[in-house]
Design a protein around this motif. Structure first.
Motif, PDB file in Angstrom:
ATOM      1  N   VAL A 230     -19.943  13.377  24.247  1.00 33.96           N
ATOM      2  CA  VAL A 230     -21.108  12.557  23.932  1.00 33.96           C
ATOM      3  C   VAL A 230     -20.992  11.240  24.696  1.00 33.96           C
ATOM      4  CG1 VAL A 230     -22.446  11.422  22.128  1.00 33.96           C
ATOM      5  CG2 VAL A 230     -21.241  13.562  21.621  1.00 33.96           C
ATOM      6  N   VAL A 231     -21.991  10.928  25.499  1.00 33.73           N
ATOM      7  CA  VAL A 231     -22.008   9.690  26.282  1.00 33.73           C
ATOM      8  C   VAL A 231     -22.924   8.684  25.582  1.00 33.73           C
ATOM      9  CG1 VAL A 231     -22.567   8.616  28.492  1.00 33.73           C
ATOM     10  CG2 VAL A 231     -21.570  10.915  28.427  1.00 33.73           C
ATOM     11  N   VAL A 232     -22.356   7.531  25.229  1.00 34.74           N
ATOM     12  CA  VAL A 232     -23.118   6.459  24.580  1.00 34.74           C
ATOM     13  C   VAL A 232     -23.074   5.237  25.497  1.00 34.74           C
ATOM     14  CG1 VAL A 232     -23.381   5.042  22.514  1.00 34.74           C
ATOM     15  CG2 VAL A 232     -22.343   7.315  22.324  1.00 34.74           C
ATOM     16  N   GLU A 233     -24.141   4.966  26.178  1.00 34.24           N
ATOM     17  CA  GLU A 233     -24.241   3.873  27.157  1.00 34.24           C
ATOM     18  C   GLU A 233     -23.287   4.092  28.335  1.00 34.24           C
ATOM     19  OE1 GLU A 233     -26.012   0.068  24.732  1.00 34.24           O
ATOM     20  OE2 GLU A 233     -23.865   0.052  25.189  1.00 34.24           O
ATOM     21  N   ALA A 234     -23.870   4.149  29.511  1.00 33.01           N
ATOM     22  CA  ALA A 234     -23.070   4.322  30.724  1.00 33.01           C
ATOM     23  C   ALA A 234     -23.913   3.923  31.926  1.00 33.01           C
ATOM     24  CB  ALA A 234     -22.615   5.776  30.872  1.00 33.01           C
ATOM     25  N   GLY A 235     -23.318   3.144  32.804  1.00 32.67           N
ATOM     26  CA  GLY A 235     -23.988   2.812  34.048  1.00 32.67           C
ATOM     27  C   GLY A 235     -23.950   4.001  34.991  1.00 32.67           C
ATOM     28  N   LEU A 236     -24.629   3.879  36.108  1.00 34.93           N
ATOM     29  CA  LEU A 236     -24.699   4.986  37.058  1.00 34.93           C
ATOM     30  C   LEU A 236     -23.358   5.273  37.727  1.00 34.93           C
ATOM     31  CD1 LEU A 236     -28.171   4.279  38.717  1.00 34.93           C
ATOM     32  CD2 LEU A 236     -27.582   6.101  37.100  1.00 34.93           C
ATOM     33  N   LYS A 237     -22.439   4.311  37.673  1.00 34.27           N
ATOM     34  CA  LYS A 237     -21.116   4.523  38.261  1.00 34.27           C
ATOM     35  C   LYS A 237     -20.026   4.518  37.189  1.00 34.27           C
ATOM     36  CE  LYS A 237     -22.296   2.557  42.790  1.00 34.27           C
ATOM     37  NZ  LYS A 237     -21.937   1.527  43.819  1.00 34.27           N
ATOM     38  N   SER A 238     -20.404   4.811  35.981  1.00 34.74           N
ATOM     39  CA  SER A 238     -19.467   4.772  34.854  1.00 34.74           C
ATOM     40  C   SER A 238     -18.476   5.923  34.904  1.00 34.74           C
ATOM     41  CB  SER A 238     -20.243   4.824  33.537  1.00 34.74           C
ATOM     42  OG  SER A 238     -19.376   4.990  32.445  1.00 34.74           O
ATOM     43  N   GLY A 239     -17.249   5.639  34.463  1.00 32.22           N
ATOM     44  CA  GLY A 239     -16.255   6.687  34.328  1.00 32.22           C
ATOM     45  C   GLY A 239     -16.658   7.743  33.318  1.00 32.22           C
ATOM     46  N   ALA A 240     -17.543   7.365  32.382  1.00 36.10           N
ATOM     47  CA  ALA A 240     -18.019   8.333  31.395  1.00 36.10           C
ATOM     48  C   ALA A 240     -18.760   9.486  32.061  1.00 36.10           C
ATOM     49  CB  ALA A 240     -18.936   7.637  30.383  1.00 36.10           C
ATOM     50  N   LEU A 241     -19.427   9.204  33.179  1.00 41.88           N
ATOM     51  CA  LEU A 241     -20.133  10.264  33.889  1.00 41.88           C
ATOM     52  C   LEU A 241     -19.152  11.220  34.557  1.00 41.88           C
ATOM     53  CD1 LEU A 241     -23.162   8.376  35.494  1.00 41.88           C
ATOM     54  CD2 LEU A 241     -22.907   9.370  33.216  1.00 41.88           C
ATOM     55  N   ILE A 242     -17.982  10.714  34.937  1.00 42.62           N
ATOM     56  CA  ILE A 242     -16.933  11.585  35.475  1.00 42.62           C
ATOM     57  C   ILE A 242     -16.460  12.538  34.383  1.00 42.62           C
ATOM     58  CG2 ILE A 242     -14.593  11.647  36.446  1.00 42.62           C
ATOM     59  CD1 ILE A 242     -15.162   8.907  37.696  1.00 42.62           C
ATOM     60  N   THR A 243     -16.290  12.005  33.173  1.00 42.10           N
ATOM     61  CA  THR A 243     -15.909  12.848  32.048  1.00 42.10           C
ATOM     62  C   THR A 243     -16.965  13.915  31.801  1.00 42.10           C
ATOM     63  OG1 THR A 243     -14.837  10.913  31.060  1.00 42.10           O
ATOM     64  CG2 THR A 243     -15.131  12.833  29.647  1.00 42.10           C
ATOM     65  N   ALA A 244     -18.229  13.520  31.867  1.00 37.72           N
ATOM     66  CA  ALA A 244     -19.326  14.475  31.675  1.00 37.72           C
ATOM     67  C   ALA A 244     -19.300  15.553  32.758  1.00 37.72           C
ATOM     68  CB  ALA A 244     -20.663  13.744  31.677  1.00 37.72           C
ATOM     69  N   ASP A 245     -19.013  15.164  33.995  1.00 35.16           N
ATOM     70  CA  ASP A 245     -18.934  16.145  35.097  1.00 35.16           C
ATOM     71  C   ASP A 245     -17.820  17.156  34.851  1.00 35.16           C
ATOM     72  OD1 ASP A 245     -21.063  15.087  36.483  1.00 35.16           O
ATOM     73  OD2 ASP A 245     -19.834  13.848  37.804  1.00 35.16           O
ATOM     74  N   PHE A 246     -16.662  16.670  34.395  1.00 39.36           N
ATOM     75  CA  PHE A 246     -15.569  17.589  34.076  1.00 39.36           C
ATOM     76  C   PHE A 246     -15.996  18.549  32.967  1.00 39.36           C
ATOM     77  CE2 PHE A 246     -12.437  14.446  35.920  1.00 39.36           C
ATOM     78  CZ  PHE A 246     -11.901  15.321  36.854  1.00 39.36           C
ATOM     79  N   ALA A 247     -16.678  18.025  31.953  1.00 43.91           N
ATOM     80  CA  ALA A 247     -17.132  18.869  30.837  1.00 43.91           C
ATOM     81  C   ALA A 247     -18.053  19.983  31.339  1.00 43.91           C
ATOM     82  CB  ALA A 247     -17.831  18.015  29.785  1.00 43.91           C
ATOM     83  N   LEU A 248     -18.966  19.635  32.226  1.00 45.73           N
ATOM     84  CA  LEU A 248     -19.870  20.641  32.784  1.00 45.73           C
ATOM     85  C   LEU A 248     -19.097  21.682  33.579  1.00 45.73           C
ATOM     86  CD1 LEU A 248     -22.793  18.316  33.961  1.00 45.73           C
ATOM     87  CD2 LEU A 248     -22.853  19.958  32.054  1.00 45.73           C
ATOM     88  N   ASP A 249     -18.110  21.239  34.354  1.00 49.09           N
ATOM     89  CA  ASP A 249     -17.280  22.172  35.128  1.00 49.09           C
ATOM     90  C   ASP A 249     -16.534  23.137  34.211  1.00 49.09           C
ATOM     91  OD1 ASP A 249     -18.068  21.047  37.504  1.00 49.09           O
ATOM     92  OD2 ASP A 249     -16.271  19.817  37.759  1.00 49.09           O
ATOM     93  N   TYR A 250     -16.148  22.644  33.024  1.00 49.58           N
ATOM     94  CA  TYR A 250     -15.394  23.463  32.075  1.00 49.58           C
ATOM     95  C   TYR A 250     -16.303  24.312  31.188  1.00 49.58           C
ATOM     96  CZ  TYR A 250     -11.566  20.158  33.136  1.00 49.58           C
ATOM     97  OH  TYR A 250     -10.613  19.387  33.753  1.00 49.58           O
ATOM     98  N   GLY A 251     -17.606  24.167  31.329  1.00 48.86           N
ATOM     99  CA  GLY A 251     -18.528  24.916  30.493  1.00 48.86           C
ATOM    100  C   GLY A 251     -18.690  24.348  29.101  1.00 48.86           C
ATOM    101  N   ARG A 252     -18.397  23.056  28.948  1.00 48.04           N
ATOM    102  CA  ARG A 252     -18.533  22.395  27.646  1.00 48.04           C
ATOM    103  C   ARG A 252     -19.906  21.733  27.549  1.00 48.04           C
ATOM    104  NH1 ARG A 252     -12.847  22.059  26.957  1.00 48.04           N
ATOM    105  NH2 ARG A 252     -12.191  24.025  27.911  1.00 48.04           N
TER     106      ARG A 252
END
Length: 360
Positions: A230-252
């Motif tokens: 769950v991403v709560v507030e994140a800029g376009l270059k936020s590390g949270a988006l990297i976490t989201a990308d990993f989640a998508l790669d893992y099928g989460r």
């Protein structure tokens, strides 16, 4: 596997992780060598055969000679830090299924059998509303028996951990430094509570500083441990988006809380929603997606009727004292007293402009 072999593997994982020349390719090299012990004991020619150049192989041998591995391992365990490998039952099941997972983790606390977990991540420079939302989500999700995972950074991460702890839940913090470091330093007391109600986790050995390139790497562990991020507030270059990308790669599953479209701190989360992330307005959205049945108790149940009515009038926009006085028809003294009570109980916050913001 024989207990002595498992213990030795832990010790040798510590050894090879403490040699800088091995760190960037440590898991590949260990696999090629036949395990961490063989990598630790490899001679210069063996290291070259494994893929290191002559200079690096020589540096590895020199660094190894300076390490008293038995003493370092004893120091590690005496400081309450364990090494959990993929051979241990405690190793997070979901993480083990993810690509590029660490073969060994340093853990301070207790890794229980993590059946259901959610990552709550976001901006370090979060708004008051963002931090309140993260804390509320984490508290209500944790109350449903779901573990909360984050990175213990300032802002949203810290709020997520606090929310889980406030609900008496379990939370895990994945650090980008050694477990003997406290980063950020203001989270010292928070770390103590996390150890008591979950664990601090790192793939880096003690003594490793919080270097900037460690944090994007550790985000793969945060995503890997969870069914959803769950991403709560994140800029376009936020590390949270990297976490989201990993989640998508893992099928989460990836979820995001929408924010004001003109705010830089919301652009990343809003973009995720545009790209198909689940929109989150409450913990119920997350629990429903996970298939977790839990009756959420309204937070305002703890308030009296006057306080509840006041919050309804106040709404979710920033309000000044004179506006609230006019809207309620009450005296300035009465409104000020209510605001103070609600601020102490965490329902509202006064911002730097003097306006009041409802948080929950």
């Amino acid at each position: 596997m024989d207990r002595e072999i498992v213990t030795n593997n832990k010790k040798y994982w510590l050894g090879v992780k403490m040699i800088p020349g091995l760190r960037n390719r440590i898991y590949v090299l260990a696999d090629r060598a036949g395990g961490p012990q063989h990598l630790w004991e490899a001679g210069k020619d063996d290291l070259i055969d494994l893929g290191l150049d002559k200079q690096t192989a020589g540096e590895v041998i020199a660094e190894r000679k300076m390490l008293d591995l038995d003493r370092r391992y004893a120091d590690l365990t005496s400081n309450g830090i364990d090494i959990i490998t993929t051979e241990d039952n405690e190793y997070p099941r979901l993480l083990k299924e993810a690509p590029y997972h660490p073969k060994a983790l340093f853990v301070k606390g207790r890794l229980a059998d993590i059946r259901t977990a959610v990552a709550i991540v976001g901006a370090r420079r979060a708004t008051a509303q963002g931090k309140a939302m993260a804390e509320e989500l984490a508290s209500e999700i944790a109350a449903g028996g779901v573990a909360i995972v984050s990175g213990a950074a300032r802002g949203i991460d810290t709020s997520g951990h606090r929310g889980a702890l406030d609900a008496g839940g379990t939370t895990y913090a994945v650090l980008g430094c050694g477990l003997d470091m406290v980063y950020p330093p203001e989270n010292k007391n928070l770390f103590k509570k996390i150890i008591e109600n979950g664990a601090l986790i790192s793939e880096y050995p003690p003594g490793t500083p919080p270097l900037s390139h460690h944090f994007p790497v550790r985000n793969r562990i945060v995503a890997g441990m969870c069914q959803a991020v769950v991403v709560v507030e994140a800029g376009l270059k936020s590390g949270a988006l990297i976490t989201a990308d990993f989640a998508l790669d893992y099928g989460r599953d990836v979820l995001a809380v929408p924010g004001f479209s003109k705010s830089d701190v919301s652009r990343g989360a809003n973009r995720l929603i545009k790209q198909g992330a689940y929109l989150v307005e409450s913990a119920e959205d997350v629990l429903s997606l996970l298939g977790v049945e839990h009756v959420l108790r309204p937070q305002t149940d703890a308030l009296n009727q006057i306080e509840k009515d006041f919050l309804e009038i106040m709404g979710w926009e920033a309000q000044r004292l004179d506006d609230l006085t006019a809207a309620t028809g009450a005296s300035i003294a009465s409104v000020s007293a209510l605001l103070l009570t609600l601020e102490i109980s965490g329902f509202i916050k006064r911002d730097i402009s003097g306006s009041y913001i409802r948080l929950k």
